[in-house]
Scaffold this motif. Structure first.
Motif, PDB file in Angstrom:
ATOM      1  N   ILE A  10      76.851  41.988  -5.954  1.00 12.59           N
ATOM      2  CA  ILE A  10      76.781  41.856  -7.414  1.00 12.59           C
ATOM      3  C   ILE A  10      78.073  42.343  -8.060  1.00 12.59           C
ATOM      4  O   ILE A  10      78.537  41.798  -9.071  1.00 12.59           O
ATOM      5  N   THR A  11      78.688  43.367  -7.472  1.00  8.10           N
ATOM      6  CA  THR A  11      79.962  43.866  -8.003  1.00  8.10           C
ATOM      7  C   THR A  11      81.055  42.815  -7.868  1.00  8.10           C
ATOM      8  O   THR A  11      81.857  42.612  -8.802  1.00  8.10           O
ATOM      9  N   ASP A  12      81.100  42.138  -6.737  1.00  8.38           N
ATOM     10  CA  ASP A  12      82.081  41.066  -6.556  1.00  8.38           C
ATOM     11  C   ASP A  12      81.852  39.945  -7.570  1.00  8.38           C
ATOM     12  O   ASP A  12      82.816  39.368  -8.108  1.00  8.38           O
ATOM     13  N   LEU A  13      80.589  39.640  -7.830  1.00  6.25           N
ATOM     14  CA  LEU A  13      80.265  38.619  -8.826  1.00  6.25           C
ATOM     15  C   LEU A  13      80.768  39.030 -10.197  1.00  6.25           C
ATOM     16  O   LEU A  13      81.389  38.236 -10.919  1.00  6.25           O
ATOM     17  N   LEU A  14      80.517  40.278 -10.577  1.00  9.42           N
ATOM     18  CA  LEU A  14      80.968  40.797 -11.866  1.00  9.42           C
ATOM     19  C   LEU A  14      82.488  40.706 -11.988  1.00  9.42           C
ATOM     20  O   LEU A  14      83.020  40.239 -13.008  1.00  9.42           O
ATOM     21  N   ALA A  15      83.201  41.121 -10.946  1.00 10.46           N
ATOM     22  CA  ALA A  15      84.664  41.098 -10.976  1.00 10.46           C
ATOM     23  C   ALA A  15      85.189  39.668 -11.129  1.00 10.46           C
ATOM     24  O   ALA A  15      86.121  39.411 -11.908  1.00 10.46           O
ATOM     25  N   SER A  16      84.583  38.743 -10.405  1.00 10.35           N
ATOM     26  CA  SER A  16      84.993  37.346 -10.483  1.00 10.35           C
ATOM     27  C   SER A  16      84.720  36.768 -11.871  1.00 10.35           C
ATOM     28  O   SER A  16      85.562  36.064 -12.449  1.00 10.35           O
ATOM     29  N   SER A  17      83.556  37.078 -12.413  1.00  8.29           N
ATOM     30  CA  SER A  17      83.188  36.556 -13.725  1.00  8.29           C
ATOM     31  C   SER A  17      84.080  37.126 -14.814  1.00  8.29           C
ATOM     32  O   SER A  17      84.514  36.411 -15.730  1.00  8.29           O
ATOM     33  N   ALA A  18      84.363  38.417 -14.735  1.00  5.74           N
ATOM     34  CA  ALA A  18      85.228  39.053 -15.730  1.00  5.74           C
ATOM     35  C   ALA A  18      86.629  38.458 -15.698  1.00  5.74           C
ATOM     36  O   ALA A  18      87.245  38.211 -16.745  1.00  5.74           O
ATOM     37  N   ALA A  19      87.147  38.208 -14.488  1.00 10.25           N
ATOM     38  CA  ALA A  19      88.475  37.604 -14.367  1.00 10.25           C
ATOM     39  C   ALA A  19      88.488  36.193 -14.936  1.00 10.25           C
ATOM     40  O   ALA A  19      89.480  35.748 -15.535  1.00 10.25           O
ATOM     41  N   LYS A  20      87.398  35.493 -14.760  1.00 11.39           N
ATOM     42  CA  LYS A  20      87.285  34.123 -15.250  1.00 11.39           C
ATOM     43  C   LYS A  20      87.330  34.072 -16.776  1.00 11.39           C
ATOM     44  O   LYS A  20      88.014  33.227 -17.364  1.00 11.39           O
ATOM     45  N   ILE A  21      86.634  34.990 -17.425  1.00 12.76           N
ATOM     46  CA  ILE A  21      86.494  34.934 -18.883  1.00 12.76           C
ATOM     47  C   ILE A  21      87.598  35.704 -19.611  1.00 12.76           C
ATOM     48  O   ILE A  21      87.995  35.346 -20.716  1.00 12.76           O
ATOM     49  N   LEU A  22      88.136  36.772 -18.979  1.00 16.95           N
ATOM     50  CA  LEU A  22      89.160  37.597 -19.630  1.00 16.95           C
ATOM     51  C   LEU A  22      90.558  37.357 -19.063  1.00 16.95           C
ATOM     52  O   LEU A  22      91.553  37.671 -19.715  1.00 16.95           O
TER      53      LEU A  22
END
Length: 398
Positions: free
Chosen positions: A313-325
């Motif tokens: 879940i942490t990897d998912l969060l990091a990937s999603s944050a990089a995608k949007i920010l």
């Protein structure tokens, strides 16, 4: 998740950004202490009802749970997103147009922002319902600053009906650069334990100390010895803190008191070390008191467990944050934070991630739990964007 969908998230966030800021200002003006968050809870519930969600109020006192069923399949996953609502007993010193209107109470830790971000996230995900299939529980939690509301809400069944598959939470963080997401798998925040110690001696005249059992030098020796626990009994590569923050005794210059009081906090990241620290602390106290024929009363309180983030879940969060920010605004922490958070209870039950969103201006640190704590409202839209992107990506993942 396509780039087109990410663009849709950004557009939806911009659409609600002004509303989210106004909600934050309203909550900031009306801060409420732990388990007294009635107005804040009512505001959150009203906003969730406007979105057409099923809303449960008074969950473990003042908690609110809003459930968005955006699925026709029982097999679709359920994500829980949590915000804490409580304020602190601090008199605000900021000169803001939306300054606290309650004497001696203010939002000095960002929970007003957390609540506003969660409401904004719900608005965006409702707007983008066509982009995912799944179920979401928006949890507005009371009491994080005191005894904690997370464990109580879990015991009332917040992880059931529908059964939660993962949990997501954030904290606006004053030492993280503005607009940056900081994350880390594994231990992320410490278990915040504490103890109250009363050293019981025998008082008397200060001119005849040999006829007393003076608790003051006994306390001083205990305080000094406690520091050797971390420096000499804990592996140097492990993290532990013992901080004595209060030492009080006596009332005048010529009377040795009967008792002395010590209050301290104990922080650790691993459960075995946590138990070891508790045992070692009492051993030090007991042995030193025995040397001087003193007695003691120790009240050792285990607080929240350490926050431990699930790797997937942490990897998912990091990937999603990089995608949007953008990747430049996402940083992996190398060290855990020794502060505590009761989001840890969700992590004990389901795969979870808790992360920081920075509010610190360049070259500065914003200290939490201070009368001048404040942050720029524009950060709220970034919090909404990261939460919404992570939620949609969670449902798209296998």
């Amino acid at each position: 998740m396509s780039l087109d969908s990410t663009a849709k998230i950004k557009a939806a966030v911009n659409k609600v950004a002004g509303k989210v800021i106004e909600i934050r200002k309203t909550i900031h003006q009306n801060p409420e202490l732990s388990f007294q968050e009635e107005e804040t809870a009512a505001l959150a519930a009203a906003e969730m009802e406007k979105l057409g969600f099923k809303v449960e109020e008074n969950v473990f006192a003042t908690g609110v749970v809003a459930t968005f069923i955006n699925s026709n399949s029982e097999s679709d996953k359920t994500l829980l997103i949590r915000a804490d609502m409580d304020a602190l007993p601090i008199q605000e010193k900021n000169d803001l147009s939306y300054k606290s209107q309650k004497s001696g109470v203010m939002h000095a830790c960002g929970h007003d922002g957390h609540t506003a971000i969660l409401i904004g996230t719900a608005m965006v995900l409702k707007e983008l319902a066509a982009e995912f299939s799944g179920k979401i529980k928006f949890v507005f939690q009371p009491g994080e600053e005191t005894s904690g509301g997370a464990e109580g809400m879990i015991k009332t069944g917040v992880l059931e009906s529908p059964k939660v598959d993962a949990a997501l939470g954030l904290h606006l963080w004053g030492s993280t650069p503005y607009g940056v997401v900081e994350y880390k798998a594994g231990p992320f925040m410490a278990a915040p334990d504490r103890f109250d110690l009363t050293i019981i001696g025998r008082g008397g005249h200060a001119a005849r100390p040999h006829n007393t059992i003076d608790p003051i030098p006994i306390g001083a020796e205990i305080i000094s010895a406690l520091q050797t626990i971390v420096s000499r009994k804990v592996d140097p590569l492990e993290s532990a803190v013992i901080s004595v923050c209060k030492f009080s005794a006596g009332s005048t210059h010529n009377v040795i008191p009967d008792q002395a009081e010590i209050k301290a906090t104990v922080r650790s990241l691993k459960e075995d070390l946590r138990q070891q620290l508790a045992a070692d602390i009492e051993s030090v106290i007991k042995n030193i008191c025995n040397i001087y024929d003193a007695d003691y009363k120790l009240d050792y309180i285990f607080g929240y467990p350490a926050v431990k983030n699930d790797a997937v879940i942490t990897d998912l969060l990091a990937s999603s944050a990089a995608k949007i920010l953008g990747p430049a605004r996402v940083q992996k922490r190398t060290k855990a934070e020794m502060g505590g958070e009761d989001f840890s209870y969700f992590g004990l039950e389901v795969p979870s991630v808790f992360y920081f969103l920075g509010i610190a201006p360049a070259g500065k640190v914003i200290n939490h739990h201070q009368a001048d704590f404040k942050f720029a409202n524009d950060i709220l839209k970034d919090g909404v964007a990261v939460m919404a992107q992570t939620a949609i990506d969670f449902f798209a993942a296998d």
